[in-house]
Design a protein around this motif. Structure first.
Motif, PDB file in Angstrom:
ATOM      1  N   ASP A 173      56.905  12.229   8.120  1.00 42.49           N
ATOM      2  CA  ASP A 173      57.384  13.034   9.246  1.00 42.49           C
ATOM      3  C   ASP A 173      58.820  12.676   9.632  1.00 42.49           C
ATOM      4  N   ILE A 174      59.234  11.443   9.360  1.00 41.20           N
ATOM      5  CA  ILE A 174      60.587  10.996   9.740  1.00 41.20           C
ATOM      6  C   ILE A 174      61.658  11.634   8.856  1.00 41.20           C
ATOM      7  N   PRO A 175      61.596  11.473   7.519  1.00 41.46           N
ATOM      8  CA  PRO A 175      62.613  12.143   6.697  1.00 41.46           C
ATOM      9  C   PRO A 175      62.498  13.659   6.750  1.00 41.46           C
ATOM     10  N   ALA A 176      61.270  14.175   6.857  1.00 42.04           N
ATOM     11  CA  ALA A 176      61.094  15.633   6.955  1.00 42.04           C
ATOM     12  C   ALA A 176      61.740  16.152   8.233  1.00 42.04           C
ATOM     13  N   GLY A 177      61.663  15.369   9.298  1.00 43.22           N
ATOM     14  CA  GLY A 177      62.295  15.760  10.551  1.00 43.22           C
ATOM     15  C   GLY A 177      63.814  15.802  10.427  1.00 43.22           C
ATOM     16  N   CYS A 178      64.374  14.880   9.634  1.00 41.63           N
ATOM     17  CA  CYS A 178      65.828  14.894   9.394  1.00 41.63           C
ATOM     18  C   CYS A 178      66.237  16.205   8.742  1.00 41.63           C
ATOM     19  N   PHE A 179      65.504  16.601   7.725  1.00 39.88           N
ATOM     20  CA  PHE A 179      65.843  17.840   7.024  1.00 39.88           C
ATOM     21  C   PHE A 179      65.540  19.057   7.894  1.00 39.88           C
ATOM     22  N   GLY A 180      64.528  18.938   8.734  1.00 38.05           N
ATOM     23  CA  GLY A 180      64.220  20.020   9.662  1.00 38.05           C
ATOM     24  C   GLY A 180      65.358  20.265  10.639  1.00 38.05           C
ATOM     25  N   ARG A 181      65.938  19.192  11.155  1.00 39.60           N
ATOM     26  CA  ARG A 181      67.067  19.335  12.084  1.00 39.60           C
ATOM     27  C   ARG A 181      68.282  19.943  11.398  1.00 39.60           C
ATOM     28  N   LEU A 182      68.478  19.577  10.138  1.00 46.09           N
ATOM     29  CA  LEU A 182      69.569  20.157   9.372  1.00 46.09           C
ATOM     30  C   LEU A 182      69.399  21.672   9.248  1.00 46.09           C
ATOM     31  N   MET A 183      68.204  22.096   8.859  1.00 48.80           N
ATOM     32  CA  MET A 183      67.950  23.529   8.668  1.00 48.80           C
ATOM     33  C   MET A 183      67.979  24.284   9.987  1.00 48.80           C
ATOM     34  N   SER A 184      67.500  23.672  11.046  1.00 51.27           N
ATOM     35  CA  SER A 184      67.494  24.359  12.342  1.00 51.27           C
ATOM     36  C   SER A 184      68.909  24.668  12.794  1.00 51.27           C
ATOM     37  N   GLU A 185      69.840  23.767  12.485  1.00 54.12           N
ATOM     38  CA  GLU A 185      71.234  23.990  12.872  1.00 54.12           C
ATOM     39  C   GLU A 185      71.865  25.108  12.048  1.00 54.12           C
ATOM     40  N   LEU A 186      71.508  25.182  10.784  1.00 57.73           N
ATOM     41  CA  LEU A 186      72.067  26.214   9.910  1.00 57.73           C
ATOM     42  C   LEU A 186      71.683  27.624  10.363  1.00 57.73           C
ATOM     43  N   PHE A 187      70.482  27.775  10.875  1.00 56.08           N
ATOM     44  CA  PHE A 187      70.016  29.106  11.261  1.00 56.08           C
ATOM     45  C   PHE A 187      70.616  29.579  12.583  1.00 56.08           C
ATOM     46  N   VAL A 188      71.173  28.658  13.350  1.00 53.33           N
ATOM     47  CA  VAL A 188      71.802  29.048  14.617  1.00 53.33           C
ATOM     48  C   VAL A 188      73.248  29.433  14.341  1.00 53.33           C
ATOM     49  N   TYR A 189      73.458  30.696  14.053  1.00 51.12           N
ATOM     50  CA  TYR A 189      74.813  31.194  13.766  1.00 51.12           C
ATOM     51  C   TYR A 189      75.680  31.134  15.018  1.00 51.12           C
ATOM     52  N   ARG A 190      75.085  31.507  16.137  1.00 48.36           N
ATOM     53  CA  ARG A 190      75.787  31.420  17.412  1.00 48.36           C
ATOM     54  C   ARG A 190      74.790  31.017  18.501  1.00 48.36           C
ATOM     55  N   LYS A 191      75.281  30.390  19.540  1.00 45.64           N
ATOM     56  CA  LYS A 191      74.410  29.982  20.648  1.00 45.64           C
ATOM     57  C   LYS A 191      74.201  31.176  21.569  1.00 45.64           C
TER      58      LYS A 191
END
Length: 277
Positions: A156-174
């Protein structure tokens, strides 16, 4: 670690398949136009999904073009391009750059040094344009590298790191959709990481490479546990997606999230079945 967020072609209508292919070719063309052959080498299905999703959500004006392609030299290819195609191309390059940079810093790979040197100037401009995404990508990849060095066994720890990376990519604008896009991206990222670890487990065990699933590989409930975790991750991802007002190309998006993401899992299961027989 990329390449899991793809279509399931047998369940996709012909017109939807052609449209998806046009998005994919449009991203490939944009990478070539902006970053040359090295840019094309970073092309992924995952970022094509991001293009389709953001185009649908924001109902972007999309241009249809036809261009020659070395892979398909006989006929010009249909391509769909818009501002989200350009964004996905930029994010592809940032991901590739920081990944190669870590390869050089951590493992002294010559390919990492060469790639970092070749991309530095162009990626520097992208980082300046998208500082928020770039910071999170850099930080998340460093955290993943640290997990690998420390041999973290809680997936869950490394998967969470990659999850945060992907979540940021999908946010094109706030904006109003930021939270839901983050939810979708976070759980999709965790699914991708866990699926990658599951697929590579046998190879990693043989080669003595890091894999957080090693600790449970010998347990009798290992297969059921992995399947349940993957199902939970993609269920949360789909729940986030269904809260978005996507109408355009929604059949393509649902095909990917409900069927396509399981392509590689089914392949691994088939390989295991054949090995037993």
């Amino acid at each position: 670690m990329f390449g899991y967020v793809n279509i399931y072609e047998p369940e996709l209508k012909v017109r939807d398949f052609r449209k998806y292919k046009s998005y994919y070719c449009g991203l490939c063309h944009t990478l070539k136009e902006r970053y040359g052959f090295l840019g094309q080498m970073t092309l992924t299905y995952d970022m094509t999904f991001a293009v389709v999703l953001l185009t649908s959500l924001y109902e972007a004006e999309t241009e249809h073009i036809t261009c020659p392609c070395k892979v398909h030299p006989v006929k010009k290819q249909d391509m769909l391009v818009n501002e989200y195609t350009a964004y996905a191309a930029d994010m592809n390059m940032v991901l590739a750059y920081f990944h190669m940079k870590d390869d050089w810093v951590d493992e002294k790979k010559i390919s990492g040094f060469a790639g970092t040197y070749a991309l530095h100037r162009k990626v520097k401009k992208i980082i300046k344009k998208y500082p928020r995404q770039s910071r999170v990508i850099c930080r998340s990849l460093k955290e993943l590298a640290a997990c690998e060095r420390e041999g973290v066994t809680d997936i869950d720890i490394p998967a969470g790191c990659f999850g945060r990376l992907m979540s940021e990519l999908f946010v094109y604008r706030k904006d109003h959709w930021e939270e839901r896009l983050r939810t979708l991206g976070f759980f999709l990222g965790k699914f991708i990481y866990i699926m990658d670890a599951y697929e590579d487990l046998e190879k990693d065990v043989k080669e003595g490479c890091y894999n957080p699933l090693k600790e449970t590989a010998d347990r009798p409930d290992h297969e059921d546990r992995c399947r349940q975790i993957l199902q939970m991750m993609i269920a949360e991802c789909c729940a986030g997606f269904e809260q978005l007002p996507c109408l355009l190309d929604v059949d393509i998006l649902r095909n990917i999230l409900y069927d396509g993401v399981w392509n590689r899992y089914k392949k691994v299961q088939q390989q295991k079945k054949e090995a037993k027989e």
